[in-house]
Scaffold this motif. Structure first.
Motif, short mmCIF file in Angstrom:
data_model
loop_
_atom_site.label_atom_id
_atom_site.label_comp_id
_atom_site.label_asym_id
_atom_site.label_seq_id
_atom_site.Cartn_x
_atom_site.Cartn_y
_atom_site.Cartn_z
N ASN A 467 19.09 22.68 42.20
CA ASN A 467 19.85 23.91 42.36
C ASN A 467 21.23 23.72 41.71
O ASN A 467 21.82 22.65 41.84
N PHE A 468 21.74 24.75 41.03
CA PHE A 468 23.07 24.59 40.47
C PHE A 468 23.89 25.86 40.63
O PHE A 468 23.35 26.96 40.73
N ARG A 469 25.21 25.65 40.67
CA ARG A 469 26.17 26.75 40.68
C ARG A 469 27.18 26.49 39.58
O ARG A 469 27.60 25.35 39.37
N ALA A 470 27.57 27.54 38.89
CA ALA A 470 28.50 27.38 37.78
C ALA A 470 29.22 28.70 37.55
O ALA A 470 28.91 29.72 38.16
N TRP A 471 30.20 28.66 36.63
CA TRP A 471 30.99 29.84 36.27
C TRP A 471 30.92 30.05 34.77
O TRP A 471 30.82 29.08 34.00
N VAL A 472 31.01 31.31 34.36
CA VAL A 472 31.11 31.64 32.95
C VAL A 472 32.29 32.59 32.77
O VAL A 472 32.33 33.65 33.41
N PHE A 473 33.25 32.20 31.95
CA PHE A 473 34.38 33.06 31.63
C PHE A 473 33.94 34.01 30.51
O PHE A 473 33.52 33.58 29.44
N LYS A 474 34.02 35.32 30.77
CA LYS A 474 33.48 36.30 29.84
C LYS A 474 34.53 36.90 28.91
O LYS A 474 34.40 36.88 27.71
N ALA A 479 42.19 45.33 32.72
CA ALA A 479 42.20 45.16 34.18
C ALA A 479 42.33 43.71 34.59
O ALA A 479 42.48 43.41 35.77
N GLY A 480 42.24 42.79 33.64
CA GLY A 480 42.35 41.38 33.98
C GLY A 480 41.15 40.60 33.45
O GLY A 480 40.38 41.08 32.63
N ASP A 481 40.99 39.36 33.95
CA ASP A 481 39.91 38.50 33.49
C ASP A 481 38.60 38.87 34.17
O ASP A 481 38.56 39.30 35.32
N ILE A 482 37.51 38.67 33.44
CA ILE A 482 36.17 38.90 33.97
C ILE A 482 35.39 37.59 33.88
O ILE A 482 35.35 36.95 32.83
N CYS A 483 34.79 37.18 34.99
CA CYS A 483 33.97 35.98 35.03
C CYS A 483 32.61 36.32 35.61
O CYS A 483 32.43 37.36 36.23
N GLU A 484 31.67 35.42 35.41
CA GLU A 484 30.37 35.52 36.06
C GLU A 484 30.14 34.25 36.87
O GLU A 484 30.34 33.14 36.38
N ARG A 485 29.73 34.44 38.11
CA ARG A 485 29.39 33.31 38.94
C ARG A 485 27.87 33.16 38.96
O ARG A 485 27.16 34.09 39.33
N ILE A 486 27.40 32.02 38.54
CA ILE A 486 25.97 31.77 38.40
C ILE A 486 25.50 30.95 39.60
O ILE A 486 26.13 29.96 39.96
N TRP A 487 24.38 31.36 40.18
CA TRP A 487 23.79 30.57 41.26
C TRP A 487 22.30 30.50 41.01
O TRP A 487 21.61 31.51 40.97
N VAL A 499 29.14 39.40 38.68
CA VAL A 499 30.33 39.62 37.87
C VAL A 499 31.55 39.65 38.78
O VAL A 499 31.55 40.32 39.82
N CYS A 500 32.59 38.92 38.42
CA CYS A 500 33.77 38.77 39.27
C CYS A 500 35.02 39.15 38.46
O CYS A 500 35.11 38.85 37.27
N GLU A 501 35.95 39.80 39.11
CA GLU A 501 37.23 40.10 38.50
C GLU A 501 38.22 39.01 38.89
O GLU A 501 38.46 38.75 40.06
N GLY A 502 38.80 38.39 37.90
CA GLY A 502 39.72 37.28 38.16
C GLY A 502 39.00 35.96 38.02
O GLY A 502 37.97 35.74 38.63
#
Length: 807
Positions: A467-474, A479-487, A499-502
């Protein structure tokens, strides 16, 4: 030659009684002054050296041959009883002057900081002016540290005008000057040195040891705040200095708690002390190299620094870390700090280096703030990393070293959880973490702004079994930074994105609760789509991602990504949804006998549990007869309830109930369970299997069959039992249980690990923390609830530690 041997023999006979003589033997003279005392034969000594008597010592001099008319330079000062060496040749022996009990000494000229002191050492002039010393019973001191031998060890020091180095064959130590006399006296008395770790560094088989200037306590820090912190820490822990050397390490070399091999290249080795989570002093062993291998001991804090600034993420160079006999990591470039304490890792990973002022944790722990860090725990299956690129100032350059790490999982299922924190989006974009697995051709590469899956041949990304968790900066938007949190729960073949803001470390992004985007087995690659056809069955393409809608039902607790979501799948013939849900309550959750909600530690954490169910689903195969198809069926169920963390198939078919070796999956046979414990007590078998899948607990019995052992803390080798159990129940508790487990107070608790290949083999001698518990055989948990029919104390602590990850 014969004449010279006779001369040496006569000299030795004469000198044997020197301490009792009122007058020196013929040809010898004694000089005494402020620097010491020397007794020597000028004729013998001057055959080898150009010497000058200065303040009671012999100043050894030489004139550089290439410089015409150059004046002689002093290479060092020698005192003691100077006699010919028994080995002959161009060697002298420096011994203690018995009448004054004064050791022989050699002190190098200014700038070399080398001091050799002892009852006996030999001086080799065969390569003069590169002066050599063979140390038999001597102390080699350079700057603030003394180097000494243990048993069967030899040291050879070389001192010249250009520098000094030391070769060590066998085991030795480096001891801070403030503790050396204490070390010597304890060794002389036959006691083990009871000296704090920060003052004593074990060494083994290191060549060309060069002691480096260690005036800076923290070579990885720069800036006034870090410097003032180091000074304060030095004041608090007086007599502390950083041991800093460069050396060449062979195949069987050791520095502190690290085995290290440099493959013939020079490496930098440091031993530093820094506050732990509780402000106690923790020792860190630091390896800096281009190409090397490190084998850390259990319980070591260490830092590795690979200096390949432009290296590809898949470069064959770097520093390899071997754990459990397997080359687990290779740091291609950058810095990786690996603490023994998960709490230290959490501080390191949470520090936001971008902050202008810096958080309080950075002020308290500046040593942690500028490095990539990781936490590795085979017992709980954790591999956690915080990638940071590193800007170097310790070596006089301002190069940026990207964080490039290759993880090669072993073929066994030791590691089941990989967590990769955010890459620092303002940092160097060349960094990557690459995931491989022994025997699997596929590869996953994690970057700051992407995840790439390389499929080489047949198979799926799910073959990694982790199992893994990670982040992707998009992107950055108005409106600011957009990231994706992967699980990704790869053991259940499902991956999701939110999809995450900030994107800053201090910007929260909860686990997905309403919208889940997933890999599909059909696509095999990636998480994005252009249309519905890219997503396969039961999925839709929304905002460029494949969306799978949940169809599972909440029974109790309310589905929440922050909770432990446990899914029961109905495979009971003829059972309707309402009947199945009532069945779960009465048989698995809170029956009169044993259930999830009335057994510790789950009974103390009911608020962290969410129970879900799926009905009208029928498993088409017997999982014992066709485990591959049964797993595929399990994967289809998790797609219908993607929030589930644990999944249990409750079946009317007859087979041996078992937990997936990967964790997370349980195949539960209702008829088989009732046959073992009787109707109404099915919860006992469920709890046993849940201990496997959720807690990675081992069976506390031994059978004959295929190996089925999780390397769990409730079943360990006797030599490791105290340290393993101390982590969960404290040192005194561990020692108490260990005495019982060894049979010192009755029946020993031996034999665990489940279906071992050989019942008389290793598992027969493993120790468990109790004579009976829910992880014992089903035949032993048939009776009424009583002491020993719960999870034992160690297992409860293991399960509680995992429950602490939920809220």
């Amino acid at each position: 030659m014969l004449k010279r041997v006779m001369l040496i023999a006569i000299a030795l006979i004469i000198l044997a009684s020197l301490a009792f003589a009122q007058e020196l033997p013929e040809g010898y003279k004694k000089i005494t002054g402020a620097r010491g005392t020397a007794i020597y034969n000028p004729n013998i000594v001057k055959e080898l050296f150009d010497v000058e008597e200065i303040d009671g010592v012999l100043a050894i001099k030489y004139a550089p041959a290439i410089q015409r008319g150059a004046r002689s330079k002093i290479i060092g000062y020698l005192s003691g009883l100077i006699t010919p060496s028994e080995s002959g040749g161009k060697q002298l022996k420096a011994s203690r002057i018995e009448e004054s009990n004064e050791d022989a000494k050699f002190v190098s000229a200014e700038g070399l900081y080398t001091n050799i002191t002892g009852a006996l050492f030999r001086i080799d002039a065969s390569e003069f002016p590169k002066l050599g010393f063979l140390l038999d019973d001597a102390r080699y001191r350079n700057r603030e540290y003394s180097f000494a031998c243990k048993e069967e060890c030899r040291m050879r020091a070389v001192v010249s005008m250009d520098g000094a180095y030391l070769n060590m064959s066998g085991e030795g130590v480096a001891v801070h000057r403030s503790k050396f006399s204490e070390y010597r006296s304890s060794v002389a008395a036959g006691r083990g040195p009871n000296i704090e770790e920060r003052y004593l560094t074990p060494l083994k088989n290191l060549d060309k040891i060069v002691v480096t200037n260690n005036s800076e306590m923290d070579t990885f820090q720069s800036g006034s705040s870090a410097y003032s912190y180091s000074r304060l820490f030095a004041e608090k822990h007086r007599n502390y200095e950083t041991l800093m050397i460069t050396a060449i390490a062979g195949e069987d070399s050791r520095f502190g708690k690290l085995g290290v091999s440099s493959k013939g290249e020079s490496v930098r080795l440091e031993h530093q002390t820094h506050p732990g989570v509780t402000e106690d002093a923790d020792s860190y062993y630091i390896i800096t190299a281009d190409n090397a291998k490190v084998v850390p001991e259990t319980g070591a804090n260490y830092v590795i620094f690979s200096k390949n600034t432009e290296a590809s993420p898949l470069s064959s160079r770097g520093i390899t870390i071997e754990l459990g006999g397997h080359d687990l990591l290779r740091l291609v470039s950058g810095v990786l700090l690996v603490p023994k304490d998960e709490g230290v890792y959490k501080i390191c990973s949470s520090i936001n280096v971008r902050s202008a002022q810096g958080p309080a944790s950075l002020q308290r722990h500046p040593f942690l703030g500028d490095k990539g860090c990781g936490y590795i725990d085979p017992l709980s299956g954790k591999l956690y990393f915080k990638p940071r690129s590193y800007r170097n100032s310790a070596f006089g350059d301002e190069s940026t070293y990207p964080f490039n790490l290759i993880i090669t999982l072993p073929s066994s299922h030791t590691y089941s959880n990989l967590n990769i924190e955010k890459f620092e989006e303002t940092g160097d974009k060349r960094g990557a973490i690459v995931l491989e697995r022994a025997g699997v051709g596929n590869r996953i590469a994690f970057y700051a702004n992407d995840i790439q899956v390389a499929m080489m041949g047949e198979g799926h990304i799910f073959d990694f079994g982790v199992n893994f968790r990670a982040w992707v900066f998009k992107m950055r938007s108005s409106a600011g930074d957009i990231c994706e949190r992967i699980w990704c729960a790869l053991s259940t073949r499902a991956c999701f994105v939110k999809v995450c803001e900030g994107c800053h470390d201090d910007m929260p992004c909860d686990e997905p609760t309403t919208q889940w985007y997933g890999f599909t087995e059909e696509s095999r690659r990636g998480i994005r789509c252009r249309n519905e056809a890219d997503c396969g069955v039961d999925s839709r393409c929304i905002e460029g991602h494949c969306v799978t809608e949940s169809t599972c039902e909440e029974i109790t607790g309310g589905a929440d990504a922050a909770k432990l979501n446990i899914l029961f799948v109905n495979d009971i013939t003829g059972a309707r949804k309402a009947e199945f849900n009532e069945f779960l309550n009465s048989k698995f959750l809170m029956p009169n006998d044993l259930g999830l909600f009335n057994v510790k530690p789950f009974s103390n954490n009911i608020g962290k549990l969410s129970i879900l169910s799926l009905s009208k689903e029928k498993m088409p195969v017997n999982p014992t007869a066709n485990p591959v198809m049964a797993t595929q069926y399990m994967n289809e169920m998790i797609k219908k309830c993607p929030i589930a963390d644990e999944i249990i198939i409750v079946s009317s078919q007859s087979f041996t109930s078992h937990a997936d070796a990967m964790g997370g999956n349980i195949f539960f046979s209702l008829p088989a369970a009732q046959g073992l414990v009787g109707a109404g007590k099915e919860g006992r078998i469920f709890l046993h299997e849940f201990g496997h899948s959720f807690g990675n607990l081992a069976d506390e019995y031994v059978g004959i069959g295929t190996l089925f052992f999780y390397e769990a803390p409730n079943c360990v080798e006797e030599s490791e039992a105290e340290d393993v159990w101390t982590r969960f129940i404290g040192r005194s508790g561990a020692r108490h249980i260990l005495r019982e487990a060894r049979g010192e107070q009755g029946r020993p608790y031996r034999g665990c690990g489940g279906q071992c290949r050989n019942i008389g083999g290793a598992c027969q001698n493993y120790l468990k923390p109790s004579t009976n518990s829910l992880m014992h055989e089903a035949d032993h948990i048939k009776g009424p609830l009583e002491a020993g029919k719960e999870f034992n104390e160690v297992s409860q602590k293991v399960l509680q530690e995992k429950l602490n990850e939920y809220s």
